[in-house]
Design a protein around this motif. Structure first.
Motif, short mmCIF file in Angstrom:
data_model
loop_
_atom_site.label_atom_id
_atom_site.label_comp_id
_atom_site.label_asym_id
_atom_site.label_seq_id
_atom_site.Cartn_x
_atom_site.Cartn_y
_atom_site.Cartn_z
N THR A 155 0.82 -1.21 0.00
CA THR A 155 0.00 0.00 0.00
C THR A 155 0.86 1.26 0.00
O THR A 155 0.33 2.37 -0.07
N LYS A 156 2.18 1.06 0.07
CA LYS A 156 3.12 2.17 0.20
C LYS A 156 2.92 3.26 -0.86
O LYS A 156 2.78 4.44 -0.53
N THR A 157 2.84 2.84 -2.14
CA THR A 157 2.77 3.84 -3.22
C THR A 157 1.51 4.69 -3.09
O THR A 157 1.55 5.90 -3.29
N THR A 158 0.38 4.04 -2.75
CA THR A 158 -0.85 4.79 -2.59
C THR A 158 -0.73 5.82 -1.48
O THR A 158 -1.12 6.97 -1.64
N TRP A 159 -0.17 5.40 -0.35
CA TRP A 159 -0.06 6.33 0.78
C TRP A 159 0.87 7.48 0.48
O TRP A 159 0.60 8.61 0.86
N LYS A 160 1.97 7.18 -0.23
CA LYS A 160 2.89 8.26 -0.60
C LYS A 160 2.13 9.31 -1.39
O LYS A 160 2.25 10.51 -1.15
N PHE A 161 1.33 8.83 -2.34
CA PHE A 161 0.57 9.73 -3.19
C PHE A 161 -0.43 10.56 -2.38
O PHE A 161 -0.47 11.79 -2.48
N VAL A 162 -1.22 9.86 -1.55
CA VAL A 162 -2.26 10.55 -0.77
C VAL A 162 -1.62 11.56 0.20
O VAL A 162 -2.05 12.71 0.29
N LEU A 163 -0.54 11.14 0.86
CA LEU A 163 0.09 12.04 1.83
C LEU A 163 0.73 13.24 1.15
O LEU A 163 0.68 14.35 1.67
N ALA A 164 1.30 13.03 -0.04
CA ALA A 164 1.90 14.15 -0.77
C ALA A 164 0.84 15.19 -1.09
O ALA A 164 1.04 16.39 -0.87
N ILE A 165 -0.32 14.73 -1.57
CA ILE A 165 -1.40 15.66 -1.90
C ILE A 165 -1.83 16.41 -0.65
O ILE A 165 -2.01 17.63 -0.67
N ILE A 166 -1.99 15.67 0.44
CA ILE A 166 -2.49 16.29 1.65
C ILE A 166 -1.50 17.34 2.16
O ILE A 166 -1.90 18.44 2.56
N LEU A 167 -0.21 17.03 2.08
CA LEU A 167 0.82 17.98 2.52
C LEU A 167 0.76 19.25 1.67
O LEU A 167 0.73 20.37 2.20
N VAL A 168 0.71 19.06 0.35
CA VAL A 168 0.69 20.21 -0.56
C VAL A 168 -0.55 21.04 -0.31
O VAL A 168 -0.50 22.27 -0.19
N LEU A 169 -1.70 20.35 -0.19
CA LEU A 169 -2.96 21.07 -0.01
C LEU A 169 -3.01 21.82 1.30
O LEU A 169 -3.47 22.96 1.34
N SER A 170 -2.53 21.20 2.38
CA SER A 170 -2.64 21.89 3.66
C SER A 170 -1.74 23.12 3.67
O SER A 170 -2.12 24.16 4.19
N THR A 171 -0.56 23.01 3.04
CA THR A 171 0.31 24.20 2.98
C THR A 171 -0.36 25.29 2.17
O THR A 171 -0.37 26.47 2.57
N LEU A 172 -0.91 24.91 1.02
CA LEU A 172 -1.56 25.90 0.16
C LEU A 172 -2.73 26.57 0.87
O LEU A 172 -2.89 27.79 0.82
N ASN A 173 -3.53 25.74 1.55
CA ASN A 173 -4.68 26.27 2.29
C ASN A 173 -4.23 27.28 3.31
O ASN A 173 -4.80 28.36 3.44
N LEU A 174 -3.19 26.92 4.04
CA LEU A 174 -2.68 27.75 5.11
C LEU A 174 -2.20 29.08 4.54
O LEU A 174 -2.53 30.15 5.06
N LEU A 175 -1.45 29.02 3.43
CA LEU A 175 -0.89 30.24 2.86
C LEU A 175 -1.99 31.14 2.30
O LEU A 175 -2.00 32.34 2.58
N THR A 176 -2.92 30.56 1.51
CA THR A 176 -3.95 31.42 0.91
C THR A 176 -4.81 32.05 1.99
O THR A 176 -5.15 33.23 1.90
N LEU A 177 -5.15 31.25 2.99
CA LEU A 177 -6.02 31.80 4.05
C LEU A 177 -5.35 32.94 4.78
O LEU A 177 -5.96 33.98 5.02
N SER A 178 -4.06 32.74 5.14
CA SER A 178 -3.44 33.77 5.98
C SER A 178 -3.04 34.99 5.16
O SER A 178 -3.10 36.11 5.65
#
Lengths: 276, 190
Positions: free
Chosen positions: A64-87
């Motif tokens: 399941t490693k490859t799937t998790w890498k993919f999902v976690l990468a998206i989540i990391l990118v999205l949370s940073t983006l969300n944080l930056l745009t909001l602030s």
């Protein structure tokens, strides 16, 4: 099916042995609850339920490693983006210190974490469903859930023909190469994928023309003659399936009830559970 | 010959097979193209295969197009990374449904003529805008990973709609024209 395309991982866990119908109902109840959940505190129980569902499937990390890498990468990118745009956009910050203050403020952090938690919870539940359900059970499960058999057959046909068309793509590429076409390839993965582009038109046309032959063959065997249809793979609900369905319905009912009561102002969320 | 097709019932065997075949084709190609993630976007891939649901919608009607887009995207997502994002699947379904509406505007015998090809290109662009707008803004409305509307526009809607519109507007008329020529060669095909 010659090659296993859908990522099913064999196993003997309790989740593997569940009826696909009950797992499907569970995934939909999580989806519904996530959609109506009022704030991040209400997401935590859902995340916990999804994680429990995932861990009881005992899926090996190596597969399941490859799937998790993919999902976690998206989540990391999205949370940073969300944080930056909001602030930066909404914080009204003028200086760098303001931006830093905004970035660490409770409101902004919560606002950017909530959507990401929803995405993560949804991903955990659906990934577990797909990894633990053999693809040949999708159509029988739909058929035996009360979906008309003609509709279930669309799923069956699609899964049946995917490997066929991947083969067809290879054959068409070879035929084009025999006529002198040289796809750029070698070790570059992007160039190898680009070689698929000239195949879109010929493969689609030949597949479309075969539709009438397939339909004739099915009608000759009596497809669509009778209203009822039996399934070769008979699914049986066990006690654990009924338990999971009951839990799923209860979960969704609680979240929908909270949502409706808040909507009509019957109750409000207690102050402890209110965040900002 | 072609007029007869539209009057058939919705779940005729031909339509069922068309939905299955469209789904399988869309999923098979998407598996390859899903690797093309556009940098700076979320799950938006450059996919020349968007022309498949558009073409199925245009030739076999809106419902066939919708099912090919919806199920094809759902299955290819499941194959590529084991996930199910219903709103993106509906968005992809709309890519097939909207070109299918040409059926009610255009006469059946015109679809392989110049007028039909132009209509296919225009419908592909409209479908890309509406379909991807639905997917991107539902991500925002239900809060699946996106919390601001600007973010939904810049990282989801614009990249997805522009690439799909270009791919769809170029490839769908080519497919329709090629299919028209192939059908003419085989008189038996309805």
């Amino acid at each position: 099916m010659r090659t296993r395309f859908i990522r099913y991982i064999e196993g003997k866990s309790v989740i593997h042995r569940l009826d696909p119908r009950s797992k499907l109902i569970f995934v939909f109840s999580i989806l519904l609850s996530l959609t109506v959940a009022p704030n991040i505190l209400f997401l935590i129980p859902l995340l916990a339920v999804s994680l429990a569902f995932y861990f009881s499937a005992r899926l090996p990390w190596s597969k399941t490693k490859t799937t998790w890498k993919f999902v976690l990468a998206i989540i990391l990118v999205l949370s940073t983006l969300n944080l930056l745009t909001l602030s930066i956009l909404y914080g009204g910050a003028q200086t760098l210190e303001d931006v830093i203050a905004q970035l660490t403020s409770k409101e902004v952090l919560l606002k950017s974490l909530t959507p990401v938690t929803k995405l993560l919870t949804l991903a955990i539940a659906t990934v577990t469903f797909i990894f633990t359900t053999p693809p040949h059970l999708y159509a029988p499960a739909l058929g035996q859930m009360g979906v008309p058999y003609k509709v279930a057959y669309i799923v069956q046909l699609a899964l049946r023909y995917i490997p066929e068309y991947i083969d067809e793509m290879k054959k068409t590429l070879e035929a084009q190469m025999a006529r002198g076409f040289r796809p750029k390839g070698g070790k570059n993965p992007i160039a190898r994928i680009l070689s698929v582009v000239p195949l879109v038109v010929p493969v689609t046309i030949s597949a479309t023309l075969s539709i009438y032959d397939i339909a004739d063959a099915m009608e000759l065997r009596g497809f669509g003659e009778k209203r009822c249809h039996t399934w070769y793979r008979k699914l049986r609900m066990m006690r654990r399936d009924k338990l999971l369905i009951m839990i799923s319905i209860a979960l969704a009912a609680i979240y929908v009830a909270i949502f409706l009561m808040r909507l009509y102002g019957v109750i409000d969320i207690p102050t402890i559970l209110r965040l900002c | 010959m072609l007029v007869e097709m539209s009057s058939r019932k919705l779940l005729s065997t031909t339509n069922i097979v068309a939905m299955g075949v469209g789904t399988a084709l869309y999923a098979a190609f998407n598996v390859f193209f899903n690797i093309f993630q556009l940098p700076g976007t979320q799950l938006v891939a450059l996919r020349p295969s968007v022309c498949i649901p558009m073409f199925f919608g245009f030739v076999f009607g809106p419902v066939v197009g919708f099912v090919a887009g919806f199920l094809g995207n759902a299955i290819s997502d499941a194959i590529s990374w084991g996930g199910f994002w219903w709103n993106w699947d509906v968005g992809n379904g709309l890519l097939g449904l909207i070109p299918g509406l040409a059926m009610y505007i255009l006469k059946r015998e015109d679809i392989f003529e110049k007028k039909g090809l132009l209509m296919a290109a225009i419908m592909a662009i409209i479908a890309s805008i509406i379909g991807m707008a639905f997917a991107a803004y539902t991500d925002y409305i239900f809060g699946y990973g996106i919390s601001t509307i600007e973010e939904a526009t810049t990282i989801l809607f614009i990249p997805a709609a522009v690439t799909d519109a270009i791919n769809g507007a170029i490839l769908t008329p080519i497919l329709v024209a090629a299919y028209g020529a192939a059908v003419r060669g085989r008189a038996r095909r309805a």
